[in-house]
Scaffold this motif. Structure first.
Motif, PDB file in Angstrom:
ATOM      1  N   GLN A  81       0.833  -1.207   0.000  1.00  0.00           N
ATOM      2  CA  GLN A  81       0.000   0.000   0.000  1.00  0.00           C
ATOM      3  C   GLN A  81       0.871   1.262   0.000  1.00  0.00           C
ATOM      4  O   GLN A  81       0.587   2.219  -0.714  1.00  0.00           O
ATOM      5  N   SER A  82       1.931   1.229   0.757  1.00  0.00           N
ATOM      6  CA  SER A  82       2.821   2.385   0.835  1.00  0.00           C
ATOM      7  C   SER A  82       3.540   2.601  -0.494  1.00  0.00           C
ATOM      8  O   SER A  82       3.778   3.731  -0.912  1.00  0.00           O
ATOM      9  N   ARG A  84       2.329   1.949  -3.379  1.00  0.00           N
ATOM     10  CA  ARG A  84       1.350   2.535  -4.288  1.00  0.00           C
ATOM     11  C   ARG A  84       1.191   4.041  -4.059  1.00  0.00           C
ATOM     12  O   ARG A  84       1.264   4.819  -4.984  1.00  0.00           O
ATOM     13  N   TYR A  85       0.983   4.423  -2.812  1.00  0.00           N
ATOM     14  CA  TYR A  85       0.626   5.821  -2.556  1.00  0.00           C
ATOM     15  C   TYR A  85       1.795   6.718  -2.185  1.00  0.00           C
ATOM     16  O   TYR A  85       1.808   7.884  -2.551  1.00  0.00           O
ATOM     17  N   SER A  86       2.784   6.174  -1.436  1.00  0.00           N
ATOM     18  CA  SER A  86       3.876   7.052  -0.998  1.00  0.00           C
ATOM     19  C   SER A  86       5.045   7.012  -1.957  1.00  0.00           C
ATOM     20  O   SER A  86       5.632   8.036  -2.267  1.00  0.00           O
ATOM     21  N   GLN A  89       3.469   7.446  -5.561  1.00  0.00           N
ATOM     22  CA  GLN A  89       2.655   8.668  -5.455  1.00  0.00           C
ATOM     23  C   GLN A  89       1.514   8.688  -6.474  1.00  0.00           C
ATOM     24  O   GLN A  89       1.294   9.666  -7.187  1.00  0.00           O
ATOM     25  N   ARG A  90       0.819   7.549  -6.513  1.00  0.00           N
ATOM     26  CA  ARG A  90      -0.204   7.315  -7.525  1.00  0.00           C
ATOM     27  C   ARG A  90      -1.245   8.430  -7.652  1.00  0.00           C
ATOM     28  O   ARG A  90      -1.636   8.797  -8.747  1.00  0.00           O
ATOM     29  N   ARG A  91      -1.679   8.939  -6.528  1.00  0.00           N
ATOM     30  CA  ARG A  91      -2.740   9.953  -6.614  1.00  0.00           C
ATOM     31  C   ARG A  91      -2.172  11.333  -6.915  1.00  0.00           C
ATOM     32  O   ARG A  91      -2.855  12.161  -7.500  1.00  0.00           O
ATOM     33  N   THR A 267       0.017   5.740   4.950  1.00  0.00           N
ATOM     34  CA  THR A 267      -0.618   5.222   3.721  1.00  0.00           C
ATOM     35  C   THR A 267      -0.569   3.700   3.690  1.00  0.00           C
ATOM     36  O   THR A 267      -1.516   3.058   3.256  1.00  0.00           O
ATOM     37  N   PRO A 386      -4.192  12.467  -1.561  1.00  0.00           N
ATOM     38  CA  PRO A 386      -3.013  11.735  -2.021  1.00  0.00           C
ATOM     39  C   PRO A 386      -2.446  10.783  -0.973  1.00  0.00           C
ATOM     40  O   PRO A 386      -1.762   9.839  -1.311  1.00  0.00           O
ATOM     41  N   VAL A 387      -2.765  11.053   0.310  1.00  0.00           N
ATOM     42  CA  VAL A 387      -2.241  10.166   1.344  1.00  0.00           C
ATOM     43  C   VAL A 387      -3.359   9.341   1.999  1.00  0.00           C
ATOM     44  O   VAL A 387      -3.226   8.865   3.125  1.00  0.00           O
ATOM     45  N   VAL A 388      -4.439   9.181   1.247  1.00  0.00           N
ATOM     46  CA  VAL A 388      -5.543   8.278   1.587  1.00  0.00           C
ATOM     47  C   VAL A 388      -6.203   8.565   2.946  1.00  0.00           C
ATOM     48  O   VAL A 388      -6.666   7.657   3.635  1.00  0.00           O
TER      49      VAL A 388
END
Ligand code: SF4
Ligand code: SF4
Length: 686
Positions: A81-82, A84-86, A89-91, A267, A386-388
């Motif tokens: 998960q990290s 993906r998002y951190s 930086q998908r979002r 995240t 961006p950080v869910v």
């Protein structure tokens, strides 16, 4: 050799190692600095490091050290998960400019920081044992990469400063942000200057690998500045570079910079938190509650201590980017709610009252009724962050606390009373439902009593039952289903409200009472598949009843109609010359990812998209129970949406939700546009 001649008097331990390495490229640590610099630097570093560690300790003490325990227990899902998002930086990269800006800055910092760590290991751990890490080809690659990422950092920071100066609306011009942006810029620029002075003075044969430093060093050398002056300048610059970096590290837990660490951890942990399509955790299960017990159980959020560790950490993970605010219909309609401000406010309160997290946020008016009840539960903020983080989760939890206090406005109280008394939000008697059932039977519908065990149950919903305009959707659906030979039945008078408005308002007990009754009814008739035309019913049946004991296949009418159309059973009746557009419902597009199906229905028509569509759709303003309560707004969401449709000259707005019909038709009336634009449900196209 030239390198040793010029640095005479400043030779450090690494120079001695350098001699033994001969012509092998190597990193000369603390070059041009007086002996003992490293020791002084560590002494200077101590207070900064202590400030940093203390801040970090306090933050984790607030969350509880469970956070780290959970992380170590489920490392694999945390990492996925990290990543993906951190890391990827998908979002953030959804917005290209912001994505480039953030990627270059964050990776610039990360690589330069790693480079500094390697230098630290090389100079202070290995060199005392006559060992070297930064030498040979590895060192040349190291220098080259550091120059590239140094450029990235400078580029990213300049872009950030330009965006802030040019007034990108969602970025707040806070002094704190400017201080560390300029600080980081100084670190990047001074890093290159230090490198170039070092090259000018020591002129190592491998300097071309530090391509930026090398280029600047040529300018320095051509300027004819004496090497003594350069060395003094180097000294001053080196210390300012180091102290700026130490200062930023010390400030990290106390400023918005903390998101670099906290969001990285957070995240990765959010896979276990309620995120769309779930809105918040179910606080209790009515079927399991022992009503005779005197034991109290906690519901809702009124103190920071009511939040679990992940929710507390979520507040600190907020980057103050304002993406949630930019999409928020409540904010754009001028209510008191901004999801960004809410999260930031809670984060500051949590820090301010860190020693006692018991401050009552409702009593103290830190959480205001008009703010919390302005939310339409559209999920835009959750989808954008961006950080869910889910600002919506804090809102739902605090609504539960408001309900316990009974602090509701008049219309909301009336709605809840109606739901409790006659099981529909209008407060209308059952006879109304009977009238509709009679009418639908005339159009070909059968009740479950008349037709037991049908393939589908068509769930009519409260709006289509009691609102004369929305009744047409139910009529249309029955007509289409009968014409297309679908095996279906209606519940007739067995139907009651799903309880959705109660749950959105925070009245969990009432919601579950209605839900359990509906579950019992549906189980008693052995229902396997439900057709619904209301996205709110869809969301509840598909994603929220499950936890209370009902597993059922739910099909939204837009999907069913698409299927019937592709089987050649129905055809659109609307003129191909009429320009139509489509308004996505939040609960269908954003929560449940049904985006293409309704568009396929309209593919043979003259069609134009509005700017905000699909998951980025804009709420009509009715969700979150707002249709059933009074919300103070400056400009209604539905008026803004109508203006958006008018901008593309749409003559018809096709919708997939009865609430959207009601809200947008109301906006048409308010703007006096009855002759120019029509609102139709997808079923009314056939
Ligand atoms: S759910 Fe929608 S209305 Fe509520 S805070 Fe988030 S964006 Fe705003
Ligand atoms: S909650 Fe998320 S989207 Fe909103 S400001 Fe914070 S980081 Fe940005």
């Amino acid at each position: 050799m030239l390198v040793y001649r010029l640095t005479k008097g400043f030779l450090s331990k690494s120079s001695t190692i350098g001699m033994s390495l001969g012509l092998t490229p190597y990193r000369e640590n603390y070059a041009l600095l007086p002996p003992g610099t490293s020791l002084i630097m560590y002494i200077v570093l101590i207070p900064f490091a202590l400030i940093f560690l203390y801040g970090l300790y306090i933050r984790f003490r607030i969350y509880g050290f469970n956070a780290l325990l959970t992380l170590s227990k489920d490392f694999r899902s945390w990492f996925t998960q990290s990543l993906r998002y951190s890391i990827l930086q998908r979002r953030i990269v959804r917005d290209i400019i912001a994505g480039i800006m953030h990627l270059t800055t964050s990776y610039g910092i990360l690589v330069l920081f790693t480079g500094t760590l390697l230098v630290f290991i090389d100079s202070d751990f290995l060199e005392p044992f006559n060992q070297k890490l930064l030498h040979g080809t590895f060192y040349l690659i190291f220098e080259f990469i550091l120059d590239i990422f140094g450029l990235f950092l400078i580029f990213g920071i300049i872009l950030q400063l330009i965006r802030r100066h040019c007034g990108v609306k969602r970025l707040k011009p806070r002094l704190e942000y400017y201080i560390y942006l300029w600080g980081l810029l100084f670190i990047g620029v001074s890093g290159f200057l230090l490198e170039s002075i070092r090259i000018s003075v020591t002129q190592p044969p491998w300097s071309s690998y530090s391509f930026m430093g090398n280029m600047i060093s040529e300018i320095i050398m051509n300027s004819g500045i004496p090497s003594e002056v350069l060395k003094n300048l180097y000294n001053v610059l080196w210390w300012s570079h180091a102290i700026t970096a130490f200062g930023l590290i010390a400030a990290l837990p106390y400023t918005n910079l903390r998101h670099t660490i906290v969001s990285f951890i957070y995240t990765g942990l959010t896979h276990s938190a309620p995120r769309l399509p779930q809105l918040a955790k179910t606080p209790f299960k009515l079927s399991e509650v022992d009503l005779s017990s005197t034991e109290e159980f906690k519901i809702g959020f009124r103190k920071i201590s009511d939040l679990d560790w992940l929710q507390k950490m979520g507040l600190d993970a907020c980057t103050d980017c304002g993406r949630c605010e930019a999409i928020c219909p409540a904010y754009s309609s001028g209510t008191l709610l901004s999801p960004r401000n809410l999260v930031q406010k809670l984060m500051k309160t949590m820090w301010k009252h860190r020693l006692r997290l018991e401050r009552d946020l409702i009593e103290s008016k830190d959480l205001g009724y008009d703010e919390i009840y302005a939310c339409t539960t559209c999920g835009g903020c959750v989808e954008q962050c961006p950080v869910v983080i889910s600002p919506l989760e804090y809102i739902i939890e605090s609504r539960r606390a408001f309900i316990i206090d009974g602090r509701m406005e008049k219309k909301a109280i009336e709605t809840l009373n109606n739901l409790s008394r006659v099981e529909n939000p209008y407060g209308l008697p059952k006879i109304e439902r009977e009238t509709l059932v009679k009418e639908l039977r005339e159009l070909g519908a059968k009740t479950v009593d008349e037709h037991p065990n049908p393939e589908y149950i068509y769930w009519i919903g409260c709006l289509a039952t009691y609102d004369p305009r929305i009744r047409n959707v139910a009529r249309k659906m029955v007509e289409i289903l009968s014409r297309a030979g679908v095996d279906f039945a209606i519940l007739g008078t067995l139907e009651r409200c799903t309880g959705e408005p109660a749950r959105r308002m925070g009245e969990e007990g009432l919601f579950q009472e209605l839900a359990l009754k509906n579950i019992e009814t549906l189980k008693s008739i052995n229902a396997k598949k439900l057709i619904v035309h209301c996205p709110h019913c869809y969301q509840i049946f598909k994603n929220e009843y499950r936890e209370l004991g009902l597993e059922i296949e739910v099909i939204h009418h837009s999907v069913l109609l698409r299927n019937l159309m592709s089987q050649g059973k129905i055809k659109p009746k609307i003129s191909v010359d009429t320009l139509i557009t489509f308004h996505d419902s939040c609960y269908i597009a954003r929560f449940n990812n049904i985006i293409n199906e309704p568009r396929e229905l309209l593919s043979s028509l003259k069609f134009k998209e509005m700017e905000r569509r699909g998951k980025d759709t804009f709420c009509c303003g009715a969700g979150g129970g707002n249709y059933w309560s009074e919300v103070k707004r400056v400009k209604r969401e539905s008026l803004q949406r109508l203006e958006e449709a008018m901008k593309i000259n749409a003559e018809v707005i096709i919708v997939e939700c009865p609430y959207c019909i009601a809200m947008l038709e109301d906006a048409v009336r308010v703007m006096g546009l009855e002759e120019k634009i029509k609102i139709l449900d997808v079923s009314e196209v056939f």
